[in-house]
Design a protein around this motif. Structure first.
Motif, PDB file in Angstrom:
ATOM      1  N   ASP A 629       0.848  -1.179   0.000  1.00 44.87           N
ATOM      2  CA  ASP A 629       0.000   0.000   0.000  1.00 44.87           C
ATOM      3  C   ASP A 629       0.891   1.239   0.000  1.00 44.87           C
ATOM      4  OD1 ASP A 629      -2.199   1.647   0.110  1.00 44.87           O
ATOM      5  OD2 ASP A 629      -3.209   0.489   1.671  1.00 44.87           O
ATOM      6  N   VAL A 630       0.291   2.411  -0.012  1.00 44.65           N
ATOM      7  CA  VAL A 630       1.055   3.656   0.000  1.00 44.65           C
ATOM      8  C   VAL A 630       0.562   4.545   1.131  1.00 44.65           C
ATOM      9  CG1 VAL A 630       1.582   3.620  -2.455  1.00 44.65           C
ATOM     10  CG2 VAL A 630      -0.521   4.704  -1.675  1.00 44.65           C
ATOM     11  N   VAL A 631       1.455   5.388   1.620  1.00 36.95           N
ATOM     12  CA  VAL A 631       1.105   6.321   2.682  1.00 36.95           C
ATOM     13  C   VAL A 631       2.094   7.481   2.633  1.00 36.95           C
ATOM     14  CG1 VAL A 631       2.566   5.260   4.426  1.00 36.95           C
ATOM     15  CG2 VAL A 631       0.502   6.479   5.137  1.00 36.95           C
ATOM     16  N   PHE A 632       1.652   8.658   3.079  1.00 39.61           N
ATOM     17  CA  PHE A 632       2.574   9.772   3.215  1.00 39.61           C
ATOM     18  C   PHE A 632       3.236   9.662   4.572  1.00 39.61           C
ATOM     19  CE2 PHE A 632       3.840  14.007   4.481  1.00 39.61           C
ATOM     20  CZ  PHE A 632       4.497  14.453   3.349  1.00 39.61           C
ATOM     21  N   ASP A 633       4.561   9.454   4.582  1.00 36.00           N
ATOM     22  CA  ASP A 633       5.295   9.257   5.832  1.00 36.00           C
ATOM     23  C   ASP A 633       5.962  10.570   6.236  1.00 36.00           C
ATOM     24  OD1 ASP A 633       6.600   7.247   7.812  1.00 36.00           O
ATOM     25  OD2 ASP A 633       8.267   8.438   7.010  1.00 36.00           O
ATOM     26  N   ASN A 634       5.562  11.098   7.401  1.00 37.70           N
ATOM     27  CA  ASN A 634       6.132  12.359   7.871  1.00 37.70           C
ATOM     28  C   ASN A 634       7.157  12.164   8.979  1.00 37.70           C
ATOM     29  OD1 ASN A 634       4.515  11.553   9.954  1.00 37.70           O
ATOM     30  ND2 ASN A 634       3.050  13.265   9.782  1.00 37.70           N
ATOM     31  N   GLN A 635       7.576  10.899   9.224  1.00 37.93           N
ATOM     32  CA  GLN A 635       8.564  10.637  10.265  1.00 37.93           C
ATOM     33  C   GLN A 635       9.969  10.525   9.694  1.00 37.93           C
ATOM     34  OE1 GLN A 635       7.466   7.319  12.740  1.00 37.93           O
ATOM     35  NE2 GLN A 635       5.329   7.948  12.912  1.00 37.93           N
ATOM     36  N   MET A 636      10.112   9.757   8.623  1.00 29.70           N
ATOM     37  CA  MET A 636      11.444   9.465   8.103  1.00 29.70           C
ATOM     38  C   MET A 636      11.659  10.004   6.690  1.00 29.70           C
ATOM     39  SD  MET A 636      12.899   7.892  10.592  1.00 29.70           S
ATOM     40  CE  MET A 636      12.362   7.154  12.134  1.00 29.70           C
ATOM     41  N   PHE A 637      10.634   9.864   5.833  1.00 31.56           N
ATOM     42  CA  PHE A 637      10.855  10.110   4.408  1.00 31.56           C
ATOM     43  C   PHE A 637      10.228  11.415   3.920  1.00 31.56           C
ATOM     44  CE2 PHE A 637      10.792   5.502   5.113  1.00 31.56           C
ATOM     45  CZ  PHE A 637      12.046   5.165   4.633  1.00 31.56           C
ATOM     46  N   HIS A 638       9.135  11.856   4.564  1.00 37.46           N
ATOM     47  CA  HIS A 638       8.448  13.085   4.181  1.00 37.46           C
ATOM     48  C   HIS A 638       7.998  13.053   2.722  1.00 37.46           C
ATOM     49  CE1 HIS A 638       9.784  14.629   8.033  1.00 37.46           C
ATOM     50  NE2 HIS A 638      11.047  14.333   7.714  1.00 37.46           N
TER      51      HIS A 638
END
Length: 814
Positions: A629-638
């Motif tokens: 799946d896909v997600v917006f990651d704001n912890q590591m990758f932004h």
């Protein structure tokens, strides 16, 4: 004939002069036509207790010799399918003259007992049985010859055992799952005499008796009790390259059996993986594209030392012990080149080159396995018995991985790190089985009208995994804790099963039920908020019916239900990161169910072969799959990244039929054609509703031909083709190949040579396409599928193919 008699007399005279044991010999002929009878079974039994002592099969001209016979009184028995059994008492106090034994098929002689012939192929419950001991055509061969003749089983030029063209087969020996590794099984069956096997049971739809869902091949051996020593050693090699020297020593007497085995295996294998993928965001727009090429080389060095010991204090009791240690060293190097374009969130060219390696460590990995098995028979004839067993293992795997990723422009930071993986795991299991045949005993098959079987299995395991990552680059993020983790996992299971079998003449019905209780926990010392524990309880019933006609036709109907329970780690909600994304568990996972129906018909014709049709239907609910799946990651990758998660991805079913044709006019030619045609349908339930469904026809065939030349050289040929197939979210393209090879037994089997060419036309590529709603990808994996293999085996000791062999104990797998 005169030369043969002179040889026997000279051998007997030499034995008398030197004070050694006797040698007897002679010829077996048809009582009416006086024609020689090849492959007749000649056996000596001690007169007082009628225990088996020595045995041999006649050659193509009907001759036999049995050596190393101590002086005394014996019962000489000769049997052959279609003839009356010959019995005669002999006293070996003087050197015997050669015997001429006439077997009768019609009249009653004073020294003959009449016995009904048992069919070579039968069905019983879920088992398709090949009565090897009643097939005279393979009595002077090896276990490989016997396996080639069993219904549905294929053995290729290298000794790989398949059922209907697949290697997904569980090998059992004497009712217990084998712990042998693949190479050990090959050597074991190549050196085992075929007339040491009582029968081979092929189980395509296992009942509740068998814990796993894979097809089962159970090899039942004859009992032992001889004085013998047997030393074999050899070497297997291939142009991969691969090199495996090995040695085996067997000692046996009526009470003790010792089997020592050791090998060292070196292998180097290269592979090339190419592919492309497109990552879509939740709106269906392209977020990233990758085109990549990965070249890897793996080198491994492994050793195996094992010891099996059996003790028979009396005829009703047996105890087996085994232990194995398996140190290993592995090294690999890989280079990955990726052309990456980001379209959303930090758009631009993010192409990179990545080099990773795992050097040889100071400490080897590997493990230790041990076990004990106890059998107690309550009588000498019915099979009423109790079996108890323990299995244990200890594994230690340490590896250091170095990785450096160099981006080709300045929009991203380069990465380099060292990562240490350490894993320790132990496992213990207990098993108890009770078997009680009762009722009326059939005079031909020697089977009772009823059989009750019950068992208990329990296991406990624990694993500690530590991943520590250290940075060696200032451009890497401030610390590497996001690439480090420690987990403690434990699991336990208890299974009980019971089955009841009843026979009404030629009709057999068998019902079974297995109950399972599984518990487990997955803990993070550095993140206890993600700790998880789970338990599963489920039942798996089975029902099988078989009927055999007087003319070697068999019909079978079977049903079994299986439950696939997720591993405990699959429930964890903690994210595990890598350089491009992360994976996470799913606390909402459910058990999957498999319903398997089979309808089989087989027809056997002595001296010709067999034909069989197997219709099947397999339905799967709550199928588990690893979804990307896909997600917006704001912890590591932004940015939008891909993540994988196990889900109950949907339902599936497939139904169709297998057909197998066997042409075997004699013991020197065997032609098999196995074909399969089925329709495969799947429906994926993703997010709000069904996201994908597809049905497709699939087919495959395999042609296997082998023949013997002058009873010493065996020539193999295999050709196979499989059409595109599908799985949840993945489709595999077609595969095809041709293998050729030969085996040669030289110097009275003191030396065996095996030569084969795998995938002679170099056709094999492993190509897959992904139909994931948010990750569209295709890959092609090319390994060295075309190579030449050479194996040499040297044998010393008692080499007569007698109807006795050291009873096999399960050797642990590597």
């Amino acid at each position: 004939m005169k030369q043969y008699i002179i040889t026997i007399l000279l051998v007997s005279l030499a034995a008398s002069l030197w004070g050694q044991n006797r040698t007897i010999g002679g010829k077996v002929i048809d009582g009416q036509t006086l024609e020689p009878l090849p492959f007749a079974n000649v056996a000596l039994y001690t007169k007082g207790d009628t225990l088996f002592y020595r045995g041999k099969s006649t050659d193509l001209n009907g001759f036999f010799t049995i050596g190393d016979v101590a002086s005394g009184s014996y019962l000489l028995r000769v049997t052959m399918v279609g003839y009356q059994t010959y019995n005669n008492t002999i006293d070996l106090t003087d050197d015997p003259e050669p015997f001429t034994i006439r077997l009768s098929g019609g009249s009653q002689l004073s020294e003959v007992q009449i016995t009904a012939a048992r069919p070579v192929f039968t069905m019983d419950g879920e088992k398709n049985i090949y009565n090897t001991s009643d097939d005279p055509s393979i009595q002077n061969g090896t276990a490989i010859d016997a396996l080639q003749n069993a219904p549905g089983i294929e053995v290729d030029a290298e000794g790989n055992i398949r059922l209907r063209g697949t290697q997904e087969v569980s090998i059992w020996i004497n009712g217990r799952e084998s712990r042998m590794n693949q190479e050990s099984l090959k050597q074991y069956f190549k050196t085992m005499p075929a007339n040491a096997i009582k029968q081979i049971e092929v189980i395509t739809n296992p009942s509740a008796r068998y814990g796993g869902g894979r097809p089962v091949v159970n090899i039942v051996t004859l009992e032992t009790g001889r004085h013998d020593q047997f030393l074999t050693f050899g070497i297997n090699s291939s142009t991969k390259p691969e090199l495996t020297p090995w040695i085996s020593y067997i000692f046996s007497n009526p009470k003790w059996e010792i089997d020592l085995y050791a090998n060292t295996a070196f292998m180097r294998e290269t592979s090339l993986l190419t592919g492309s993928d497109a990552l879509l965001d939740i709106n269906g727009d392209t977020a990233r594209t990758d085109n990549y090429r990965r070249h890897s080389t793996e080198r491994s060095l492994g050793t195996l030392f094992s010891a099996d010991i059996a003790f028979h204090p009396d005829s009703r009791t047996a105890c087996y012990l085994w232990a194995s240690v398996m140190p290993s060293w592995t090294r690999w190097d890989a280079t990955l080149s990726t052309n990456r374009i980001e379209y959303r969130y930090q758009p631009g060219d993010h192409s990179f080159t990545e080099r990773s390696s795992k050097p040889y460590g100071n400490r080897p990995g590997g493990g230790f396995l041990d076990g004990i098995w106890f059998e107690k028979s309550f009588d000498d004839s019915t099979g009423h018995m109790l079996m108890l067993g323990y299995y244990g293992s200890l594994w230690n795997r340490d590896s250091a991985i170095y990785c450096m990723r160099q981006y080709q422009n300045l929009t991203a930071n380069s990465v380099a790190y060292n990562q240490l993986h350490s894993e320790k795991e132990w496992f213990h299991a207990l098993e108890a089985t009770y078997l009680k045949p009762f009722g009326v005993r059939d005079s031909v098959t020697t089977l009772f009208s009823n059989e009750f079987e019950a068992g208990l299995e329990a296991s406990l395991s624990h694993a500690n995994t530590l991943v520590t990552t250290d940075t060696i680059s200032d451009n890497l993020r401030a610390h590497c804790g996001w690439l480090s983790s420690e987990t403690l996992s434990s699991s336990s299971s208890v299974s009980v099963y019971a089955s009841l079998l009843h026979r009404w003449g030629r009709l057999t019905i068998k019902g079974g039920l297995r109950g399972n209780l599984e518990t487990g926990s997955y803990n993070y010392p550095d993140a206890p908020e993600h700790n998880f524990s789970h338990s599963n309880r489920y039942l798996t019933p089975s029902l099988h019916l078989t009927w055999s006609s007087p003319r070697h036709q068999t019909f079978a109907l079977g049903y079994s239900r299986r439950v696939s329970a997720p591993e405990v780690r699959s429930y964890s909600s903690r994210r595990v990161y890598n350089l491009d994304g992360f994976s996470v568990g799913n606390p909402l996972l459910k058990n999957g169910s498999h319903h398997h129906f089979e309808l089989k018909w087989d027809k056997y014709k002595d001296g010709l072969g067999s034909v069989g049709i197997n219709a099947f239907y397999l339905a799967q609910t709550n199928h588990q799959g690893l979804l990307t799946d896909v997600v917006f990651d704001n912890q590591m990758f932004h940015r939008v990244v891909a993540f994988s998660q196990p889900v109950n991805i949907g339902n599936a079913w497939n139904g169709g039929a297998d057909i197998h044709l066997v042409y075997r006019p004699n013991a020197y030619l065997n032609v098999r054609l196995n074909g399969s045609l089925f329709y495969d349908y799947l429906q994926l339930n993703y997010r709000e509703g069904p996201a994908y469904s597809n049905g497709m026809f699939c087919y495959s065939f395999r042609l296997n031909v082998w023949m013997k030349v002058r009873n010493t050289v065996q020539i193999f040929g295999n050709a196979y083709y499989s059409s595109p197939t599908q799985n949840m979210l993945t489709a595999s393209l077609s595969r095809k190949g041709v293998d050729l090879g030969l085996n040669a037994d030289l110097f009275h089997r003191l030396l065996s040579v095996n030569l084969s060419i795998n995938d002679i036309f170099d056709w094999n590529n492993w190509m897959t396409a992904n139909s994931n709603p948010y990750l569209i990808s295709s890959t092609c994996l090319k390994q060295q599928s075309r190579y030449v293999s050479l194996g040499l085996t040297f044998r010393f000791g008692q080499m007569d193919l007698e109807r006795e062999v050291v009873k096999p104990r399960p050797r642990p797998s590597r």
